[in-house]
Design an enzyme around this catalytic site. Sequence first.
Site: not given
Length: 458
Positions: A18, A390
Amino acid sequence: MSKESVAAVVLAAGRGTRMKSALPKVLHPLAGRPMISHLLATVTELKAWPLVVVVAPGMDDVADSVAPVPVAVQERPLGTADAVKAARRILEKFTGDVLILFGDTPLVTVETMERLRAARRRSDDPAVVVLGMRPAGANEYGRLIGDDDGRLEAIVEWRDATAEQREVPLCNSGVMLVDGAMLFGLLDKVRNDNAKGEYYLTDIVEIARKEGRACAWVEGSETELLGINSRVELAAAEAVVQQQLRRRAMEGGVTMPMPESVHLSYDTQFGQDIVVGPFTVFGREVAVGDGVEIMGFCHFEQCRIEQGAVVGPFARLRPEAVIGEKAKIGNFVEVKKAVIESGAKVPHLTYIGDARVGAGANVGAGTITCNYDGFGKHFTDIGAGAFIGSNTSLVAPVKIGDGAVVGAGSTISEEVPADALVVERAKANVIPGWAAGRRTRKAAAPGASSKGKTSSNS
Ligand code: UD1
Ligand code: CA
């Protein structure tokens, strides 16, 4: 062997059809480890030995997973009594208590196992003690036929039960404790003349009664005795385990403002005074130190977060990420196989992989360690106190010295000495008035008033 010793047999030879899975049912995980491992961990706490897992032929993956616990092979699926018989070689000479468990019923607690053992020492010396339960809804479990004083006469399987027996609220969880001196003698008397044509383990109760031995039952809670047959039941069991793990974490000093949204692993380690924000997932092997703040929506796996660090929201820490003391990892930052040393900051939109970020360094938004060249992975070493502007690409292997500054937008592929400035950026070409001139030219061009109309695509 004294009556104080206990052995255990875990039945796991069922195919688990199952589950609709190529993976044997008992290997499906709960909180990051196979369900059967949860059960074996509990049995180990009980100090049960010998311990044996019964599998079907070809279940080598189950054998590997439970090792060094030995397995016994049940050649054909002839029923639960036959499955226990497969353990005969290992248990034949054992005369203590034998605990029989199902691999798909993994949440039984050590306290409940101890209650079964205590019941075996009742004055009527029961040969078999069965763990019963009273499930809330309709079900097709076997029924315990006994009295309110815990005496048990028989177990009838649902398929073989009369309408009257089916009304009995007390059900068989499958767990039982049997006098080891009698076990195989009882099993040898079990026959398969029943609705399923199987050898039912449950029949040993009636057989022991016929031989003049008492049998008994004790009761456990439905959640602890949850049997897993489908993925829906797997999810229900996961919910129970998660709730237990979260409770343990909170009791140990972790604040969870929204606990039901936090997913833990069986081995998650927490210090004290930690806050775990909502919707955070802990994969395996994560350790979190004292005073750490985890803002929500993070995903962690095989990593360590040290004392006082702040992580998230929306951070992903992958295997071998180490976040040092008081370091900061902000939103949309991914760290893999890298050490972020104490006090370093990686606050936004960054990938750090195969790297070291030195103590107190600051990594600007959008920085990427380019660690992969299509063939291998390479290391990026960022020195203590360095400042990475950055949108920097660090092409590994590369080293940025202590205290160096990298200008924003740079692509760095060679070593930068300590305390140097490096800027890798094309010179900007500024043409005064060019934009205004362009607007004028566009306004004067033919068709300029039919704004937004473009040729249609066919
Ligand atoms: C069993 C009990 C039932 C109880 C229920 C609780 C029996 C006869 N019935 O029924 O009273 O209410 O569990 O969940 O014991 N297994 C083997 N080899 C086999 C058959 C089974 O190893 O030949 C293993 C399965 O892998 C499983 C366990 O035994 O772990 C239980 O077997 P299953 O067929 O699911 O028993 P149920 O019909 O659910
Ligand atoms: Ca079952």
